[in-house]
Design an enzyme around this catalytic site. Structure first.
Site, PDB file in Angstrom:
ATOM      1  CB  CYS A  46      -0.947  -0.013   1.200  1.00  0.00           C
ATOM      2  SG  CYS A  46      -2.266   1.195   1.083  1.00  0.00           S
TER       3      CYS A  46
ATOM      4  CE1 TYR B  18      24.348  -4.518  -0.554  1.00  0.00           C
ATOM      5  CE2 TYR B  18      24.883  -4.677  -2.887  1.00  0.00           C
ATOM      6  CZ  TYR B  18      25.281  -4.508  -1.575  1.00  0.00           C
ATOM      7  OH  TYR B  18      26.605  -4.308  -1.271  1.00  0.00           O
TER       8      TYR B  18
END
Length: 447
Positions: free
Chosen positions: A369, A398
């Site tokens: 969201c 990463y």
């Protein structure tokens, strides 16, 4: 012959079982990495029916090729490798790196524990970072790490006090900030004067001139690291040459330098048109800049070793067309792979099996969201349908190491692939594991 957990390295590279106790299976005949819907011989459609998406998949063949290339380049120059564990510290990958004889560069005690459990000996581990606590330092000294890269006078003095109190010897290296801009993203540049890392040569000179508070602390090394994902060798040369000159100056003042650690940062090609230097060119730059230095040289590659070995396998939840934008909504999100949200990083993204049709611009997003949960904008892709598999490439570095539980999303699985077989090296986190350690506030105490 190099061994880990009793298995010869060559045999372990012929199997997909990259970690003790890994779940293994066979999905098809051997094939080249990323070919015809297969990665390292594994049919990714078949794999995604067994391992719920999203998940990280790593090609052992690609990783081993990078390891072999690095071994060849460094051995010919007599340079020691200390893998930057922050790039990807999953135990199975660390084990493979340990089998090659490489050490590690760490930036936390958690990474220290991971490296030790993976079989990297403490005397091949260097500890970097500006914020080592007294507990961190004491733990590192007790483990017997190879070196602490020191970033402030306060840290040096703290190390001296802890070494005296515990009667433990330790080697330290002064991290030099050369004020060299590596030219990469500002958030991963570490060698400019305004960055938090290291100290100026002038300050470091004073450290060597002062009377050491503990004979147990041996200050005889220099360290430099100017940033990550660097595609130009010129900044490397400027930084390394500056440190080499400083080492010569210190030697004339009666402070011989035993080792220089030049850090990491060599970039990879995330997109067409990028031409990162080869590992041999990089090694030539290191040796040229440090010409005349007779001590030990260390390097700390991270991304270069693991980035290209990994893909994020994700599935289309739906395609949403607003009339002005076409959104490809994936089941992977920014919590699973943060680089695009953090750095506006560009990664190749493509359907595993492209459909026929005219490519159209898509905004490729996740379900979290936040508008920041975006992997790419206006990316041309062929028509995509709900349920299609999509690959985000170059995700071996990463990715999992920066992932989180944002929006109460479980950490996703990681799978190692080789020669048509796969091993689950991290299973998907359960909800109970996600909330482990939490409890209602039933008992209150006065502070």
């Amino acid at each position: 012959m190099t061994t880990t957990l009793g298995h010869p390295l060559a045999e372990r590279r012929r199997t997909a079982a990259g970690t003790h106790g890994a779940v293994t299976a066979t999905l098809g005949p051997m094939a080249s990495p990323i070919s015809g819907g297969r990665l390292d011989g594994v049919d990714l459609e078949a794999l995604a029916r067994r391992v719920p998406t999203p998940f990280y998949a790593y090609s052992a063949t690609t990783l081993d090729a990078r390891i072999d290339a690095l071994q060849s380049a460094t051995e010919s120059h007599g340079i020691a490798v200390r893998y930057a564990a922050k790039a990807n510290a999953t135990l199975a990958l660390l084990q493979r790196i340990a089998e090659a004889g490489f050490g590690a560069d760490i930036v936390s005690i958690g990474e220290l524990e991971r490296c030790l459990r993976a079989g990297i000996p403490a005397d091949r581990i260097v500890y970097s970072g500006v914020g080592k606590t007294t507990v961190d330092i004491a733990t590192a000294l007790a483990a017997g790490v190879e070196c602490l890269n020191v970033e402030s006078l306060d840290e040096l003095q703290t190390i001296e006090r802890i070494a005296e109190a515990s009667n433990r010897p330790v080697r330290v290296a002064a991290r030099i900030n050369p004020d060299v801009d590596a030219g990469s993203h500002a958030k991963i540049s570490t060698g400019r004067a305004e960055d938090k890392f290291g100290v100026s040569p002038a300050e470091a000179r004073a450290w060597f001139a002062r009377e050491q508070a503990s004979p147990l602390v041996r200050l005889d090394g220099l360290h430099v690291h100017i940033g990550s994902q660097n595609l130009d060798l010129a900044p490397f040369h400027r930084a390394f040459a500056q440190v080499a000159q400083f080492a010569r100056e210190l030697a004339t003042l009666g402070h011989p330098i035993a080792s220089i650690d030049v850090g990491g940062g060599l970039g990879v090609a995330y997109r067409d048109g990028q031409r990162p230097p080869g590992i041999a060119e990089y090694m030539d730059t290191v040796r040229t800049a440090l010409s005349g230095f007779s001590g030990r040289i260390l390097i700390e590659p991270g991304r270069w070793l693991v980035a290209d070995a990994g893909v994020l396998v994700t599935r289309v939840i739906r395609v949403k067309n607003t009339g002005t934008r076409r959104f490809l909504i994936l089941d992977a999100a920014m919590n699973d792979f943060a680089r695009p949200s953090l750095y506006d990083a560009w990664h190749a993204i493509a359907p595993l099996t492209p459909r026929d049709g005219t490519p159209l611009p898509h905004d490729i997003v996740g379900p979290v969201c936040e508008t920041g949960d975006t992997f790419a904008r206006d990316r041309l892709l062929p028509p995509c349908h709900t349920g299609d598999l999509v690959l985000i490439h170059g995700a071996g570095a990463y990715g999992t190491s920066m992932s989180s539980n944002y929006n109460t999303r479980p950490r996703i699985a990681e799978v190692l692939l080789q020669d048509g077989r796969y091993a689950i090296i991290r299973r998907r986190q359960t909800f109970d594991e996600l909330i482990a350690g939490e409890q209602p506030a039933r008992h209150w105490e006065s502070a």
